[in-house]
Design an enzyme around this catalytic site. Structure first.
Site, PDB file in Angstrom:
ATOM      1  CB  SER A  88      -0.946   0.010   1.210  1.00 59.72           C
ATOM      2  OG  SER A  88      -0.218   0.124   2.414  1.00 59.72           O
ATOM      3  CE  LYS A 158      -2.869   2.343   4.941  1.00 53.28           C
ATOM      4  NZ  LYS A 158      -2.709   1.471   3.743  1.00 53.28           N
TER       5      LYS A 158
END
Length: 306
Positions: A88, A158
């Site tokens: 990701s 993230k």
């Protein structure tokens, strides 16, 4: 005759030579004693070496204990290693990378800033259903003291896009905007990815003490956009943040720092700064007009009384 003279001369010289180079038993005794003394010193040195070796083995468990304690303290308060389990955050981070996370600055009240890559605990079901590997006893111990990334904790990594007080949005086909400023994400977004075409969002304001996060590989990241229906509406509470990822430490050929991209430093992106130009003139106007209004009221009052 010549031979006798030579013989007589030789016979006279021999005692002088012996007197000049004494070879008495006492001299031999001294040499022997000196040799024996050297041997004694060598024996004593060997005994000292043995004592040092014994002392080292006695101290070794203490040294190991201190090292483990320091590793545990470092892991708890300073730096912790984390393993990247997914794609990701490509290409910034790749599956299998080990990153070092700064855990110290949050202890001093520091909060995540725009552009930082952060590790955070699952804020509410983001990893529900994800399999968790079962580590062996050695892996558990090394994870506990911080020498190995934890395999049991459900943490995510993230990029922080917006912080408390920011307005964030992204329309299909357009860029991500923070406080009206478009982000140029070419430095970190995965090549070929769109900013948010798979899941447009906003505009909405980020609540205080929360952050909005997105993965760099946008079309392969279950980030804030995909959790807008949960209890936090996709935002991550600041108290869930473990710390900022600062270095890719492993593998060695991937070693690199994780700086804040320049797009987050552009002028006017800060919500407080953006509000100042509009608010400042109004505030200055009120401050300047107030004395005039008060003076006029006092003057009117005097005339009425007169």
């Amino acid at each position: 005759m010549g031979d006798v003279a030579v013989g007589a001369r030789s016979g006279h010289d021999d005692p002088e030579e012996r007197n000049g180079l004494p070879e008495t038993p006492s001299d031999m005794t001294d040499d022997s004693a000196s040799a024996t003394g050297d041997g004694g010193d060598s024996s004593e040195g060997s005994g000292t070496d043995r004592k040092k070796q014994k002392s080292f083995w006695k101290e070794l468990p203490l040294l190991v204990g201190i090292a483990l304690l320091l590793a545990l303290l470092i892991k708890t308060f300073l730096v912790q290693a984390f393993s990247i389990p997914s794609d990701s955050m490509m290409n910034t981070l790749q599956r299998g990378d080990r990153v070092l996370v700064d855990k110290l600055t949050p202890w001093f009240g520091s909060e995540p800033e725009r552009g930082e890559v952060v590790v955070f605990h699952d804020p509410g079901g983001w990893l529900e259903g994800e399999p968790t590997p079962e580590p062996n006893a050695v892996q558990k111990f090394l994870s506990f003291i911080g020498l190995m990334p934890s395999a049991e904790e459900k943490d995510l990594i993230k990029r922080t896009i917006a912080v408390g007080g920011d307005t964030v949005e992204c329309k299909k086909g357009g860029p991500v905007k923070v406080n009206g400023k478009a982000l140029d994400e070419r430095d970190y977004i995965y090549p070929g990815s769109s900013a948010c075409d798979d899941m447009p969002f906003g505009p909405f304001k980020v609540p205080n003490d929360k952050i909005w996060v997105m993965g760099d590989n946008r079309q392969n990241s279950q980030d804030s956009r995909y959790h807008m229906e949960d209890v936090n509406r996709g935002f991550v509470p600041v108290d869930k943040v473990v710390g900022r990822a600062v270095v890719v430490a492993w593998p060695l050929d991937r070693w690199s720092t994780l700086p804040v991209p320049g797009t987050f430093d552009q002028a006017g992106i800060d919500a407080a700064a953006a509000a100042m130009p509009a608010a400042a003139p109004a505030a200055l106007g009120v401050a300047g007009a107030l004395p005039v209004v008060l003076w006029r009221r006092r003057l009117t009052g005097r005339r009425t009384a007169g």
